[in-house]
Each structure stands twice: as structure tokens, then as C-alpha cells.
Enzyme design. Structure first.
Site, PDB file in Angstrom:
ATOM      1  CE1 TYR A  97      -3.686  -2.540   0.799  1.00 42.56           C
ATOM      2  CE2 TYR A  97      -2.162  -3.352   2.468  1.00 42.56           C
ATOM      3  CZ  TYR A  97      -3.311  -3.513   1.712  1.00 42.56           C
ATOM      4  OH  TYR A  97      -4.074  -4.638   1.863  1.00 42.56           O
ATOM      5  CB  CYS A 109       6.520 -16.815  16.584  1.00 42.19           C
ATOM      6  SG  CYS A 109       6.248 -16.039  14.983  1.00 42.19           S
ATOM      7  CB  CYS A 113      -0.640 -19.603  14.543  1.00 40.22           C
ATOM      8  SG  CYS A 113      -0.494 -18.273  15.760  1.00 40.22           S
ATOM      9  CG  ASP A 316      -4.360 -10.231   3.279  1.00 36.29           C
ATOM     10  OD1 ASP A 316      -3.999  -9.276   2.571  1.00 36.29           O
ATOM     11  OD2 ASP A 316      -4.177 -10.285   4.507  1.00 36.29           O
ATOM     12  CE  LYS A 323      -4.767  -7.125   6.414  1.00 35.75           C
ATOM     13  NZ  LYS A 323      -3.412  -6.846   5.863  1.00 35.75           N
TER      14      LYS A 323
END
Length: 365
Positions: A97, A109, A113, A316, A323
Site C-alpha cells: 500500500y 515467534c 500458529c 487478503d 485486503k
């Protein structure tokens, strides 16, 4: 570039540790080892304590414990499902963007996840951080593009950096005149709240730019007393917070779970920001919902909770197209009513309220 805490005390990193803790069945160990050979696993003490080993559908386990279902990939899935590479002019930067960039500082991390859209790029064995040369080149890129108003620190999780190194990075960014906002995307306050120390909070505050923290959490149980205290410490220090969550099958794909999560955020003074539709990352089909179901849930949420609790439901678009809001529509032209076409002096619309009732706007005079 920095020292990173890879070995937090008692973090579970191997499937055999899950079996020994009663968090996974021994019969499935071979499959879990295949999964973890490809996609990193880390379960901190704080997250492990939230898992109910007697619940086969535990929503915390579903987010963090590997599953044999991850070995199944679909043709539509992609290692770079949101197209970061297409918008990366230099290493570490994604400039999708005009007014903002992602700055990917690290590739580790506190927890990994099971639905991560960067799962092919993060974890042990991957590059843990930008080299100093790559870091300086990324800073030079940001400095050369005066349209960049906001820098979003991501990765990996930038709060895996030491407070000393993070303070240096914040100062480097704030020294660029046109950078006014520095946003940090993190799971650390939930996954390892003890890392949110006074030194870490001091590192986040910098003269010359405003810091925002975006917390990733997907279930209300993640916002423990310790997590809430860590967030409160940041907010009390003057750092505003927003949330981002992912809509996940078996975790939060019902109105009651979303309601509890969004209310928990607001109670913590965290403004719900994004509810992401699950990305097409490899081996994640078992966790994705349909867009239609997501829209149905957003309609339900609209009728159940305050406007303070409403996130934007976003997709996304694969291929790097950014997005797009994909929540339900409530507005349409009232052109199907011939009598309205004949008498209206201005465009009239049909608008659907949260109960599903249809109204005309402007109303009849």
C-alpha cells in the site's frame, strides 16, 4: 542483527514432549513428527496451561498443537498465500500500500500458529533475523520513500527481540521524518506475557513517532489475567492497542465465541480491528471456514454486541492484491419497487438491519 530468545523456559518444541505431557496421543507421534519437520512448533508454558487435554476439540489446542491434517494440502493453497514476495522491493520490506510498509525483522515467534500464512518462512532453521546490511538497506528504502507514513513491524514476532535492540530499531525509524506511526504486530502478551517488562515497554516508546501495538488473539481464554496485565501495562504507558484475529473453524466460528472474544478485547481497552478470513496457506484447510459463514457470523455479531466490539471482516486477496472488506452488505438500491421509481426525487435504498428486516432510505415523506 540481534539476540533473540529462542529457548524460553519449558517451551514445548517436539511432538514427543506433547505426548509426555498428555497433550497428544502416542499413537499419532509419527505423523506429528512429519508435520513438525515441515512446520515449526512452539508451545509456551502459558499457552500449554490453557489447553484442556480432556477436550478433543479444545480451541486453544486447535490453534497451537500440530495435527496430521496439516499433511494434506489442496491445489489452491500457496506457500506465499497473500503475495508478500510480489511486493518486496528489498529484503525485509513489503510495500503493498502506498503509505505503509511491513518491516519483517525476525522469523521466529514465541508460539507457532497452525494456520500461519508465513508458516513456510518462520521457525528454527529459517533465517532468524535480517543481516545488518539487509537491515540498513531496508531503512534506506523507507527513508527514500516519503509517502511511507506507517511502518508495521512483523515477522515472526518483533517482541522476540531484546528490549535493547528493539529500542535501537524504534529510534532508527523515528529518525525518518515522514514515518509518523510504528505499529507492532505481536502474540507475545498472550503467549509469553512475562516478556512485557518495563524495559520492553520503554523500548516501544520513542520520540518522533507514535507507537501502536496490534495483539493477535483468537479466543477469549487467551486473555488470561497475566495477558490482561501485560496489555494494561502497555496501555497505561500510553501505547494504544488494537486487535487482530483469524476466523478459525473449531476455534471461534460461532457467534458466542466471537462475542466473548471481542468483548474481552474491549474490556482490556483493546479496540477490535481485523477479523481475518483464513488464508490459503498449505495444510490449513481443516481450519478455514467459508466466506458465507463468516458473513453470517458478522451479521450475528452486529446484533449482539456494541459498536466498540465490531472488527472489520477482511480477506487478503491471493496473489498480493491486498485486503478487502468482505462483511455482509446491508444496503441495496430500491429499484425493484416500480412505485418507488415513479415517485422518488432522489435515489432510494433498501437497508437491512441486524434483525434481517428491510427498510427504505430516505423514508417515505
Amino acid at each position: 542483527m540481534s539476540k533473540i530468545n529462542l529457548e524460553a523456559a519449558a517451551t514445548l518444541r517436539e511432538p514427543a514432549e506433547l505426548v509426555s505431557r498428555g497433550l497428544a496421543p502416542a499413537a499419532g507421534l509419527a505423523d506429528l513428527e512429519k508435520v513438525v519437520a515441515r512446520y515449526a512448533m512452539a508451545v509456551t508454558t502459558d499457552i500449554a496451561a490453557l489447553i484442556d487435554p480432556n477436550d478433543p476439540n479444545d480451541p486453544i489446542a486447535r490453534q497451537f498443537l500440530p495435527s496430521a491434517e496439516e499433511l494434506v494440502t489442496q491445489p489452491i493453497e500457496d506457500p506465499d498465500p497473500i503475495g508478500d514476495h510480489a511486493h518486496s522491493p528489498v529484503s525485509g520490506i513489503v510495500h503493498r500500500y502506498p503509505d505503509r510498509v511491513l518491516f519483517k525483522l525476525v522469523h521466529v515467534c514465541a508460539v507457532y500458529c497452525r494456520f500461519c500464512f508465513r508458516r513456510e518462512m518462520v521457525g528454527p532453521g529459517k533465517a532468524t533475523a535480517l543481516s545488518q546490511a539487509a537491515y540498513r538497506k531496508a531503512l534506506d528504502y523507507i527513508g527514500a520513500h516519503d509517502e511511507i507514513w506507517e511502518v508495521i513491524l512483523t515477522g515472526g514476532d518483533p517482541l522476540m527481540l531484546s528490549p535493547r535492540r528493539l529500542a535501537e530499531i524504534m529510534a532508527d525509524l523515528a529518525a525518518i521524518d515522514h514515518v509518523k506511526i510504528i505499529r507492532i504486530h505481536t502474540r507475545v502478551p498472550v503467549a509469553d506475557p512475562a516478556r512485557i517488562s518495563s524495559a520492553m515497554i520503554a523500548a516501544l516508546k520513542v520520540s518522533g513517532a507514535t507507537t501502536w501495538v496490534a495483539l493477535h488473539a483468537n479466543h477469549a481464554r487467551e486473555l488470561t489475567d497475566k495477558a490482561r496485565a501485560a496489555c494494561a501495562d502497555m496501555i497505561d504507558a500510553g501505547i494504544p492497542m488494537v486487535s487482530q484475529s483469524v476466523l478459525l473453524r473449531g476455534v471461534n466460528d460461532n457467534a458466542a465465541s466471537l462475542e466473548a472474544l471481542m468483548r474481552a478485547f474491549v474490556e482490556c481497552r483493546i479496540k477490535p480491528y481485523y477479523l481475518h478470513h483464513g488464508d490459503l496457506a498449505p495444510g490449513t484447510a481443516h481450519l478455514r471456514t467459508t466466506l458465507a459463514h463468516g458473513q453470517e457470523l458478522m451479521r450475528a455479531l452486529r446484533g449482539r454486541v456494541s459498536g466498540l466490539c465490531q472488527p472489520d471482516y477482511v480477506l487478503d486477496i491471493p496473489g498480493g492484491h491486498g485486503k478487502s472488506p468482505v462483511g455482509p452488505g446491508y444496503l441495496s438500491h430500491a429499484n425493484s419497487f416500480p412505485q418507488e421509481r415513479e415517485r422518488r426525487a432522489e435515489t432510494r435504498y433498501r437497508i437491512v438491519d441486524y434483525c434481517g428486516d428491510v427498510h427504505l432510505y430516505p423514508p417515505k415523506s
